[in-house]
Structures are given as C-alpha cells and as structure tokens.
Design an enzyme around this catalytic site. Structure first.
Site, short mmCIF file in Angstrom:
data_model
loop_
_atom_site.label_atom_id
_atom_site.label_comp_id
_atom_site.label_asym_id
_atom_site.label_seq_id
_atom_site.Cartn_x
_atom_site.Cartn_y
_atom_site.Cartn_z
N TYR A 38 36.33 39.37 39.90
CA TYR A 38 37.72 39.23 40.34
C TYR A 38 38.39 38.18 39.46
CZ TYR A 38 41.75 38.15 43.32
OH TYR A 38 43.03 37.95 43.81
N ASP B 153 36.31 33.30 32.56
CA ASP B 153 37.05 32.91 33.76
C ASP B 153 36.20 31.94 34.57
OD1 ASP B 153 38.41 32.67 36.14
OD2 ASP B 153 38.75 34.82 36.42
N LYS C 115 41.21 26.43 41.32
CA LYS C 115 40.43 25.92 42.45
C LYS C 115 40.15 24.41 42.37
CE LYS C 115 39.08 30.40 44.11
NZ LYS C 115 39.03 31.58 43.23
C1 LIG Z 1 40.08 32.66 42.82
C2 LIG Z 1 39.88 33.29 41.49
C3 LIG Z 1 40.96 33.74 40.72
C4 LIG Z 1 42.37 33.77 41.23
O1 LIG Z 1 42.87 32.49 41.50
P1 LIG Z 1 44.14 32.35 42.50
O2 LIG Z 1 44.47 30.90 42.44
O3 LIG Z 1 43.69 32.83 43.84
O4 LIG Z 1 45.21 33.22 41.94
C5 LIG Z 1 40.71 34.19 39.44
N1 LIG Z 1 39.46 34.23 38.95
C6 LIG Z 1 38.39 33.84 39.67
C7 LIG Z 1 37.03 33.89 39.07
C8 LIG Z 1 38.56 33.37 40.97
O5 LIG Z 1 37.50 33.02 41.70
#
Ligand SMILES: *Cc1c(COP(=O)(O)O)cnc(C)c1O
Length: 455
Positions: free
Chosen positions: A160, A255, A287
C-alpha cells in the site's frame, strides 16, 4: 481516568460488552460521514461491531468515550512511537502553536526537520515536506516520470502506498499482470500505467522488465511490506530491484512511510542497506516523522530532486506543507527516538509476540509471526507469508474472534488481520502485562473459530 472492568466474551455471544457512548457517536457519524469514519479501516467492517471512539490517550493507553481503557497496539498506525502525549512533544507543540499556526512562508523548523531526515538516512540528500504519505508517494511517482520521461510504474500486490490513483491497482498476480483498478473512480488509463507483480518474486520482476523495460519509469516498493501484515523482503530482493531498475534506466522508490524511523533510526534502509548496486533513488516518509501530525516527506538523490519545482519542471506545492506545528511535533519525536527508545521497542515487541505465539500454540491455533526490525504481525496460518496471496490464505475468522476477545479485555489491536501490531517505547510493564493476561482467552477464542483455509 476511569476504567470499567471489561466483560470477557464467549464465542457463542460474540460481542456482548456494551459501548453505549461509542454507539451513539457512531450513529451520529453514520448520518454525516460515509461509513461513519474518515479512513475506512476504522469502521470495524473487517471484524464487525462498533468502533471505539477515543476521548484521550496517554503513553500506551487509549481511553474511549465510555471510560474504558485499552492498551494501544495501533499507535495511530505507527506515528506514536514515543507513546501518546509524550511531554517533550506536547511542549514542542504548545510552544510552536503559541507562535502561530501557519505562515505561508518558510520557517526554521522545516529546515531542521529536513536536516534531521537527511542526517539519518544516508542516501537522502534532499527532501520536500508534504502533508501525508499519499502526497509523498504521489509526488515521488510524478518525479520519477518527469525524470525518466516514461510513464509505467511497477508496484507489488499487497503493498500500500496511499490512495494514489495509479497505486491503488493491487489486484492480479503472475508475470506482468496489467493492474486492474481496485477502486471505482480510478480511470482504466491510470491503472493501465501500473504493472502489479507478486512481492518477493525476482523472476516476475525480470520478466516484466524484459518485456517493457523501456517504458518503466520506476519500481515502487515498501522497504519491508507492512500493509498486508508484515512481510519483509526476502534475501536479495531489494538488491534485485536495484540491479534491474538500474539496468533499464528506471528509478527505485523505497516507500518507508511505515518503516521509516521505526525499524531503526534510519528506517528499514538502516537494517538492510547499503546495497551492492547502490541505494534507492527516492524514499518516502510519513507516520513517525510527523509525530501524530500531518507531516510527510519524499527525498533522495540530489540529481533527482533537482527536477522538482521551483528548480526543475516537475510541479508540486502545498498550502500547509512544512506546517510549523506539525514540524515541531515531528522534530521532537525524531529527536526523542534515542537508542533507549529503539531498545524498548525491541523488548516490548518481542515480549508481546512471544507471548501471543506461545498462547496460540497452546490453544492449537496455526499461526506465524513475521518481523521487520521491531515491527511484527501475526498471520493465522501455519506457513510463512512471502506475498499477498500467502497473506490472504489465513483464517480471518480466527483473527476476528481473537481481536474481539482482546478488545473486550482492554487491548486494542488493529481491526484487521492484514495489519502490523504497533507498540511504543511508552509500553511499560503494566501495559505489556495487560496484553499478556488477555492472550490465553483470545487464543482459545481464535481456536474455536479457526476455519479451514487454502494454503
Ligand atoms: C500509511 C502509508 C502510506 C500512506 O500514508 P498516509 O499518510 O495515510 O497518506 C503510504 N505508504 C505506506 C507504506 C504506508 O504505510
């Protein structure tokens, strides 16, 4: 802080414990918000029942509007690495807020936060601050396309990257499957620019590049997958991504929105890198670096970042980007992430995971615990999970029973079998013991519900 003694549930009367104030709020929310929530997983659709509306949080504890206290194993999906309302972060936020909320001009904290990130993750020479992980990955993709002049993106099923149109394509396995949009409203043209491959499958990667390498702008991957449950890259997988992308002139985007500053001071890169073929070209963060506020970032090699506006032709902007209050929270959080904090995360996560595993074993529940640094999750199946198909071949019924038993005993897990369990350095012995005490009943509840799964 009031806390009511929770009623232990039994398998035949699934969720008898009352949460009248949460129920009333959920009813109100359902009138004015689709599904009653502002992010889908919060609605408890995967596990049933009423989501708990939280009134406050401190350290490892959440307190809901019914006055019931929970050990928090969501930690806002990662950001609350120091625990809730950490005094240093509260002070930094209060101090920033009294000096103004947003200037629409540059301010010092933005520079300091960028310096903090750059100093921690060696291959990251420059960053741009944004408001969410979604914005970070969206712009990293745009930047990769601008840099290469190509349009196709490779992603992995089960990874994701936020709700970016072209990255919502997650369906499909096998070699070079064209992405089918997982969401209505994503144009087929957008999904068609995405190739979805099975995670941890170097052969599928090589085949996709052999066929379409000249069209591929970038491969984006979770540094260690955490959004299908925790599935770390197998030996050599990340290096293969680097080798194949370099050979075809495509960029590699790592990511680290979830893993960044959690798995180690420099994220999963700090555990796995440096790589023989060189580092990823771009990284995304979110995060932890926002400390619970909307702050995220993307960054990487200066030669790629030089493509970004106002220096280069790839446009990106944000009214609230680098917000002084959010950057204060992020800075205080990162500066608070000392080696003692990482040591405590290790101890807490190992203790909870080991206890969960031994209780599940005692109850006869097939399961596997998987790790990425101190990040872990429990899959309700008996074989290792290497990709999304494996992750889906688990007993979600067993998880649901386990989840509700834990919730009824005052432990709030993520309400989905496909999520990491997050701990904080504020999880003290009292909180950890509360989790351990809840596990035997939860494991027995899972055993009663364990269904036959395809594996
Ligand atoms: C949470 C997450 C996102 C998206 O971040 P948001 O602040 O919710 O838009 C993208 N990539 C990874 C790996 C994530 O865990």
């Amino acid at each position: 802080m009031t806390s009511t003694a929770p009623t232990v549930t039994s398998a035949t009367t699934p969720y008898p414990y009352a949460a009248p104030f949460s129920e009333a709020l959920f009813d109100r929310a359902l009138e004015v918000t689709p599904g009653g929530v502002n992010s889908p997983v919060r609605a408890f659709r995967a596990v049933g029942g009423t989501p708990r509306f939280m009134a406050s949080a401190r350290g490892p504890w959440l307190v809901d509007v019914d006055g019931r206290r929970y050990v928090d194993l969501i930690c806002s999906w990662g950001p609350m690495i120091l625990g809730h309302a950490h005094p240093d972060v509260v002070a930094a936020v209060q101090d920033a807020a009294t000096r103004g909320f947003s200037f629409g001009t540059p301010s010092e904290n933005e520079v300091a936060l960028a310096e903090e990130i750059v100093s921690r993750v060696a291959p990251v020479e420059q960053v741009r601050l944004v408001n969410s992980g979604t914005e970070a990955t969206m712009t990293a993709i745009r930047l990769a396309r601008g840099y290469t002049g190509r349009s196709v993106i490779v992603k992995f099923a089960g990874c994701y990257h936020g709700h970016v149109d072209s990255l919502l394509a997650a369906a499909g396995s096998g070699v070079a499957t064209f992405g089918l949009p997982d969401s209505a409203g994503v144009p087929a043209s957008s999904a068609a620019e995405t190739i979805v491959l099975p995670y941890n499958d170097i052969g599928a990667l090589e085949a996709a590049f052999a066929e379409r390498g000249g069209e591929i702008a970038a491969v984006i991957t979770e540094a260690a997958a955490g959004n299908m449950g925790v599935v770390p890259p197998g030996p050599g997988f990340t290096e293969a991504l680097r080798r194949v992308t370099s050979a075809h002139g495509a960029l590699l985007v790592s990511d680290e929105v979830m893993t960044g500053f959690r798995c180690s001071p420099s994220g999963y890169y700090g555990l796995e890198g440096p790589y023989a073929g060189g580092p990823p070209d771009l990284f995304t963060f979110g995060k932890v670096m926002g400390g619970g506020f909307p702050a995220a970032a993307f960054g990487g090699r200066a030669y790629v970042m030089a493509m970004l506006s106002p220096v280069g032709p790839v446009y990106q902007a944000g009214t609230l980007s680098g917000n002084p209050v959010a950057t204060a929270a992020g800075l205080a959080t990162l500066r608070g992430c000392t080696s003692e904090v990482y040591d405590r995360l290790d101890v807490v996560s190992r203790t909870i995971a080991d206890a969960a595993s031994s209780q599940l074993t005692a109850a006869g529940v097939p399961h596997v615990v998987q790790w990425a640094g101190s990040m872990f999750s429990v899959f309700f199946r008996d074989a290792p999970v290497r990709n999304y198909d494996d992750a889906r071949a688990q007993s979600t019924q067993a998880f649901t029973a386990f989840f509700h038993s834990m919730l009824s005993q005052g432990v709030h897990l993520p309400p989905s079998a496909f999520e990491a369990w997050f701990v904080s350095a504020a999880h003290d012995d009292e909180a950890v013991d509360s989790v351990i005490r809840a596990l035997p009943d939860a494991a027995r509840a899972a055993a009663r519900e364990f269904d036959t799964i395809a594996s």
